[in-house]
Design a protein around this motif. Structure first.
Motif, mmCIF file in Angstrom:
data_model
loop_
_atom_site.group_PDB
_atom_site.id
_atom_site.type_symbol
_atom_site.label_atom_id
_atom_site.label_comp_id
_atom_site.label_asym_id
_atom_site.label_seq_id
_atom_site.Cartn_x
_atom_site.Cartn_y
_atom_site.Cartn_z
ATOM 1 N N PRO A 42 0.789 -1.245 0.000
ATOM 2 C CA PRO A 42 0.000 0.000 0.000
ATOM 3 C C PRO A 42 0.816 1.288 0.000
ATOM 4 O O PRO A 42 0.400 2.268 -0.582
ATOM 5 C CB PRO A 42 -0.850 -0.088 1.255
ATOM 6 N N ARG A 43 1.954 1.304 0.629
ATOM 7 C CA ARG A 43 2.720 2.561 0.720
ATOM 8 C C ARG A 43 3.945 2.503 -0.178
ATOM 9 O O ARG A 43 4.921 1.833 0.138
ATOM 10 C CB ARG A 43 3.134 2.812 2.163
ATOM 11 N N ILE A 44 3.862 3.237 -1.275
ATOM 12 C CA ILE A 44 5.007 3.350 -2.166
ATOM 13 C C ILE A 44 5.366 4.826 -2.302
ATOM 14 O O ILE A 44 4.534 5.700 -2.077
ATOM 15 C CB ILE A 44 4.731 2.720 -3.545
ATOM 16 N N ALA A 45 6.595 5.089 -2.651
ATOM 17 C CA ALA A 45 7.068 6.462 -2.804
ATOM 18 C C ALA A 45 8.120 6.498 -3.897
ATOM 19 O O ALA A 45 8.812 5.502 -4.137
ATOM 20 C CB ALA A 45 7.654 6.965 -1.487
ATOM 21 N N PRO A 46 8.264 7.642 -4.574
ATOM 22 C CA PRO A 46 9.284 7.730 -5.613
ATOM 23 C C PRO A 46 10.682 7.594 -5.025
ATOM 24 O O PRO A 46 10.987 8.167 -3.983
ATOM 25 C CB PRO A 46 9.066 9.111 -6.227
ATOM 26 N N ALA A 47 11.515 6.807 -5.692
ATOM 27 C CA ALA A 47 12.900 6.599 -5.264
ATOM 28 C C ALA A 47 13.761 6.490 -6.516
ATOM 29 O O ALA A 47 13.252 6.522 -7.635
ATOM 30 C CB ALA A 47 13.004 5.337 -4.409
ATOM 31 N N ALA A 48 15.057 6.349 -6.327
ATOM 32 C CA ALA A 48 16.031 6.226 -7.433
ATOM 33 C C ALA A 48 15.809 7.361 -8.424
ATOM 34 O O ALA A 48 15.786 8.519 -8.020
ATOM 35 C CB ALA A 48 15.939 4.852 -8.078
ATOM 36 N N GLU A 49 15.597 7.034 -9.706
ATOM 37 C CA GLU A 49 15.479 8.075 -10.733
ATOM 38 C C GLU A 49 14.065 8.621 -10.915
ATOM 39 O O GLU A 49 13.828 9.439 -11.801
ATOM 40 C CB GLU A 49 16.018 7.567 -12.073
ATOM 41 N N ILE A 50 13.114 8.208 -10.089
ATOM 42 C CA ILE A 50 11.735 8.671 -10.235
ATOM 43 C C ILE A 50 11.584 10.056 -9.612
ATOM 44 O O ILE A 50 11.795 10.236 -8.416
ATOM 45 C CB ILE A 50 10.738 7.678 -9.599
ATOM 46 N N ALA A 51 11.194 11.023 -10.439
ATOM 47 C CA ALA A 51 10.999 12.390 -9.958
ATOM 48 C C ALA A 51 9.620 12.562 -9.333
ATOM 49 O O ALA A 51 9.458 13.288 -8.358
ATOM 50 C CB ALA A 51 11.178 13.385 -11.101
ATOM 51 N N GLU A 52 8.617 11.918 -9.918
ATOM 52 C CA GLU A 52 7.262 12.023 -9.374
ATOM 53 C C GLU A 52 6.432 10.828 -9.811
ATOM 54 O O GLU A 52 6.712 10.185 -10.813
ATOM 55 C CB GLU A 52 6.587 13.331 -9.782
ATOM 56 N N LEU A 53 5.421 10.552 -9.005
ATOM 57 C CA LEU A 53 4.444 9.534 -9.375
ATOM 58 C C LEU A 53 3.058 10.107 -9.173
ATOM 59 O O LEU A 53 2.846 10.973 -8.336
ATOM 60 C CB LEU A 53 4.660 8.225 -8.619
ATOM 61 N N HIS A 54 2.131 9.629 -10.008
ATOM 62 C CA HIS A 54 0.747 10.088 -9.944
ATOM 63 C C HIS A 54 -0.185 8.895 -10.074
ATOM 64 O O HIS A 54 0.020 8.033 -10.926
ATOM 65 C CB HIS A 54 0.412 11.055 -11.084
ATOM 66 N N TRP A 55 -1.219 8.873 -9.244
ATOM 67 C CA TRP A 55 -2.322 7.940 -9.401
ATOM 68 C C TRP A 55 -3.391 8.705 -10.168
ATOM 69 O O TRP A 55 -3.884 9.730 -9.695
ATOM 70 C CB TRP A 55 -2.870 7.508 -8.049
#
Length: 144
Positions: free
Chosen positions: A95-108
């Motif tokens: 359930p809990r994910i967050a941007p890491a490594a090369e990910i600048a942003e995530l959107h649902w």
């Protein structure tokens, strides 16, 4: 016609849906297009192994479950003149994910909302139509 053969990048990509009928899209640092979490396969690496590695790096957790959805090709979003050959998986994440490594942003986003974003061709042409089919066949969540 005397065109040079396009380079093909072999990738594994995740179709991640939530209980609210939304799709997870990510944007990598230094790019403008939104796409699926995932990434390039190392030489000799199976697609499922690559996707587990990439999701752990990019979202901070390994997937709970993977279901193969097939192989798809499209122009690469961030590498001009290249194609991607993608192994796509339906993925269940913690359930809990967050941007890491090369990910600048995530959107649902819903598939409709996604259409207003700058999208990778693979996402626009293959992933979102698949997501809409999955979402149409889901039963609504119980409110009890």
């Amino acid at each position: 016609m005397n065109q040079a053969r396009q380079a093909t990048l072999r990738i594994a990509a995740a179709l991640i849906l939530d209980d609210e009928g939304r799709v997870l899209l990510v944007r990598k640092r230094g790019t403008e297009r939104f796409m699926q979490a995932g990434g390039k396969l190392e030489p000799g690496e199976p697609a499922e192994t690559a996707l587990r590695r990439e999701l752990s790096e990019e979202l901070g957790h390994p997937p709970v479950a993977l279901q193969p959805l097939g192989e798809y090709s499209a122009p690469a979003a961030n590498e001009p003149g290249c194609q991607v050959h993608a192994w796509l998986f339906l993925v269940t994440m913690p359930p809990r994910i967050a941007p890491a490594a090369e990910i600048a942003e995530l959107h649902w986003v819903t598939p409709g909302e996604a259409q207003r974003l700058p999208l990778a061709a693979l996402t626009r042409d293959h992933v979102l139509p698949l997501a809409m089919r999955f979402l149409q066949h889901r039963t609504p969540r119980s409110l009890s």
